[in-house]
Design an enzyme around this catalytic site. Structure first.
Site, PDB file in Angstrom:
ATOM      1  NE  ARG A   1      -2.434  -1.455   3.641  1.00 39.38           N
ATOM      2  CZ  ARG A   1      -2.408  -2.416   4.193  1.00 39.38           C
ATOM      3  NH1 ARG A   1      -2.926  -3.283   3.882  1.00 39.38           N
ATOM      4  NH2 ARG A   1      -2.014  -2.336   5.620  1.00 39.38           N
TER       5      ARG A   1
ATOM      6  CE  LYS B   1     -14.007  10.638   1.041  1.00 38.50           C
ATOM      7  NZ  LYS B   1     -13.745   9.688  -0.005  1.00 38.50           N
TER       8      LYS B   1
ATOM      9  CE  LYS C   1     -15.089  12.471  -3.670  1.00 44.03           C
ATOM     10  NZ  LYS C   1     -13.791  12.156  -3.565  1.00 44.03           N
TER      11      LYS C   1
ATOM     12  CD  GLU D   1     -17.592  11.211  -1.442  1.00 42.24           C
ATOM     13  OE1 GLU D   1     -16.674  10.887  -0.701  1.00 42.24           O
ATOM     14  OE2 GLU D   1     -17.556  10.440  -2.585  1.00 42.24           O
TER      15      GLU D   1
HETATM   16  P1  13P Z   1     -14.383   7.490  -6.802  1.00 41.14           P
HETATM   17  O1  13P Z   1     -14.005   8.781  -8.048  1.00 41.14           O
HETATM   18  O2  13P Z   1     -13.782   6.242  -7.256  1.00 41.14           O
HETATM   19  O3  13P Z   1     -15.787   7.204  -6.677  1.00 41.14           O
HETATM   20  O4  13P Z   1     -13.916   7.804  -5.494  1.00 41.14           O
HETATM   21  C1  13P Z   1     -14.069   9.094  -4.855  1.00 41.14           C
HETATM   22  C2  13P Z   1     -14.194   9.058  -3.539  1.00 41.14           C
HETATM   23  O5  13P Z   1     -13.391   9.566  -2.780  1.00 41.14           O
HETATM   24  C3  13P Z   1     -15.446   8.437  -3.069  1.00 41.14           C
HETATM   25  O6  13P Z   1     -15.335   8.479  -1.564  1.00 41.14           O
END
Ligand code: 13P
Length: 339
Positions: A45, A135, A218, A176
């Site tokens: 990772r 986030k 987001k 998000e």
């Molecule tokens: P994806 O663009 O693969 O959907 O991932 C964005 C993300 O941070 C999801 O939480």
């Protein structure tokens, strides 16, 4: 403090740039590594993220990187901690702070995101580790009679509580809510679910006194279900997405950064490009892609130390195309240009 938040939010949606989401949790990165037949060990990772973050010129198109709890504590091969490495390139380090979407009790098929307990202390720690934004992802599912109003409210409330704690600690929250593209529904259902979700979210952010100028949204694009018979085309997706934002997003928000959510990398770029070609609100329309930025880099690298260069070329190429989509100047012919 408010000025710093506003400046960081603006810098994250700077012209021609977007965010790289590299905050896959342990189960998610394991799934991605399985696709290239490598084991998800701590060193693999670290090596993978090292490959991504040391890409030369990445800062031309990437304003910030979202890290995972393990990654923010790891270092590049030369011993530089990842947050310091990113800052030295002019890329802002951020951190995912939720602890995942769990089943919402008594609401079958629906989820609520956890992670509020102890969040104030974790935010303080992340500031010490160099994070400047955060986030939190909420998941909204479309199905028979869902999303329920209650699921939308529970998630919006949690997002707002999280956002307030993040701002209190001096970090820009990226809120998000993701309406999933799973299912065979028509685009209208996604529009409706997204409109309800964003309306509830901005009501809750306001009620929780969150400073909108120091926040980024987001969200998903408005799309047909991925198994729908007759999926909406690029122009339609762009129109519907810009429309839903116009109806729900306050003017003061500096920007919207889309997730890719399972779209192919080409689709995600074409959709963003189309949105930036039409008249939209005052906010920047940008990207915060995980899969749509990483997929080509992951397969080019394939876990092979001898292929770091190829992985980095693939990431740089994809970032450049999305950078072009920020101004509506992407052309599908660019896909085949040398990386
Ligand atoms: P994806 O663009 O693969 O959907 O991932 C964005 C993300 O941070 C999801 O939480």
């Amino acid at each position: 403090m408010a000025d710093d938040l506003h400046q960081t939010a603006k810098a994250l949606v700077a012209p021609n740039k977007g965010i790289l989401a590299a905050d896959e949790s342990f189960p998610t990165i394991e799934k991605r590594f399985k696709s290239i037949s490598i084991e998800s060990t701590e060193e693999n990772r670290r090596a993978y993220r090292d490959m991504l973050f040391t890409t030369q010129g990445l800062e031309e198109f990437i304003s910030g990187v979202i890290l995972f709890d393990e990654t923010i504590r790891q270092s590049s091969s030369d011993g530089t901690p990842f947050p310091r490495l990113l800052e030295s390139k002019g890329i802002i380090p951020g951190i995912k702070v939720d602890t995942g979407a769990k089943d919402l009790a008594l609401f079958p098929e629906e989820k609520v995101t956890e992670g509020l307990d102890g969040l104030r202390g974790r935010c303080e720690e992340y500031v010490g580790l160099g994070a400047r934004f955060t986030k939190w992802r909420a998941v909204i599912t479309i199905g028979d009679d869902i999303p329920s109003d209650f699921c939308i409210l529970a998630n919006a409330h949690a997002l707002a509580r999280y956002a307030a704690l993040s701002q209190e600690a001096g970090m820009v929250p990226i809120v998000e809510p993701e309406v999933l593209m799973d299912g065979d529904h028509r685009i209208e259902r996604c529009y409706d679910a997204t409109a309800r979700t964003l309306t509830a979210l901005f009501e809750q952010l306001d009620a929780h006194r969150v400073d909108i100028k120091g926040t980024l949204l987001k969200t998903n694009m408005v799309l047909s279900g991925k198994d729908a018979a007759d999926r909406a085309g690029i122009e339609e997706v762009a129109r519907q997405t810009v429309k839903v934002l116009g109806e729900t997003v306050p003017d003061g928000l500096p920007g919207v950064v889309f997730l890719s959510g399972g779209q192919s990398d080409g689709e995600a770029t074409a959709h963003l490009n189309a949105m930036n070609q039409i008249d939209h609100g005052a906010w920047e329309l940008s990207f915060s892609y995980g899969r749509a930025l990483q997929a080509p880099a992951l397969s080019a690298w394939a876990g092979d130390a001898a292929k770091v260069d190829e992985g980095q070329k693939a990431l740089y190429h994809r970032s450049r195309l999305n950078g072009a989509a920020r101004t509506g100047s992407y052309d599908p012919r660019m896909e085949t240009e040398a990386a």
